[in-house]
Design a protein around this motif. Structure first.
Motif, mmCIF file in Angstrom:
data_model
loop_
_atom_site.group_PDB
_atom_site.id
_atom_site.type_symbol
_atom_site.label_atom_id
_atom_site.label_comp_id
_atom_site.label_asym_id
_atom_site.label_seq_id
_atom_site.Cartn_x
_atom_site.Cartn_y
_atom_site.Cartn_z
ATOM 1 N N GLU A 24 0.834 -1.206 0.000
ATOM 2 C CA GLU A 24 0.000 0.000 0.000
ATOM 3 C C GLU A 24 0.865 1.251 0.000
ATOM 4 O O GLU A 24 0.444 2.302 -0.493
ATOM 5 N N GLU A 25 2.065 1.148 0.531
ATOM 6 C CA GLU A 25 3.009 2.274 0.573
ATOM 7 C C GLU A 25 3.649 2.524 -0.792
ATOM 8 O O GLU A 25 3.744 3.674 -1.232
ATOM 9 N N ILE A 26 4.104 1.474 -1.475
ATOM 10 C CA ILE A 26 4.873 1.661 -2.709
ATOM 11 C C ILE A 26 3.994 1.773 -3.953
ATOM 12 O O ILE A 26 4.380 2.428 -4.917
ATOM 13 N N ALA A 27 2.834 1.172 -3.980
ATOM 14 C CA ALA A 27 2.000 1.166 -5.190
ATOM 15 C C ALA A 27 1.648 2.578 -5.685
ATOM 16 O O ALA A 27 1.781 2.856 -6.881
ATOM 17 N N PRO A 28 1.220 3.505 -4.819
ATOM 18 C CA PRO A 28 0.861 4.836 -5.315
ATOM 19 C C PRO A 28 2.027 5.648 -5.859
ATOM 20 O O PRO A 28 1.824 6.598 -6.616
ATOM 21 N N VAL A 29 3.238 5.278 -5.513
ATOM 22 C CA VAL A 29 4.422 5.989 -6.013
ATOM 23 C C VAL A 29 4.479 5.909 -7.538
ATOM 24 O O VAL A 29 5.017 6.799 -8.202
ATOM 25 N N ALA A 30 3.886 4.873 -8.115
ATOM 26 C CA ALA A 30 3.864 4.717 -9.576
ATOM 27 C C ALA A 30 3.255 5.934 -10.268
ATOM 28 O O ALA A 30 3.662 6.285 -11.380
#
Length: 105
Positions: A24-30
């Motif tokens: 959940e932390e890294i996915a939106p960084v996309a």
């Protein structure tokens, strides 16, 4: 050509809930790298199995995200929480639709 990358993650024993939070932390960084959307699925049958999908207009944007500073650091921090190797797959979009798009016609 637009594409969707799928990353299958499989959590190590007793790390499923922690990996869920980390994804959940890294996915939106996309989105900062040009993704138009992302979604992370967690299997209801196997709570250690995840599917992380991101849609990009260009594969080069995906590569900037995957090899970028944030994702590299994320993998270093959480590398013991999932099974390796992690082999992502790029898929070219050939058809798409949704109820939202269908109602606009």
């Amino acid at each position: 050509m637009a594409g969707v990358v799928q990353i299958p993650w499989y959590a190590n024993l007793f790390r499923g809930d922690k990996l869920a939070v980390a994804l959940e932390e890294i996915a939106p960084v996309a989105l900062r790298y040009g993704a138009t959307e992302y979604v992370v699925y967690r299997s209801d049958d196997d709570r250690y199995k995840f599917l992380h999908c991101s849609t990009f207009e260009r594969k080069s944007d995906w590569e900037r995200y995957w090899f970028g500073e944030e994702f590299s650091a994320w993998r270093a921090d959480y590398g013991g929480w999932y099974q390796v190797p992690v082999l992502y797959v790029w898929h070219s979009v050939i058809a798409a639709g949704s109820l939202e798009n269908a109602s606009a016609r």
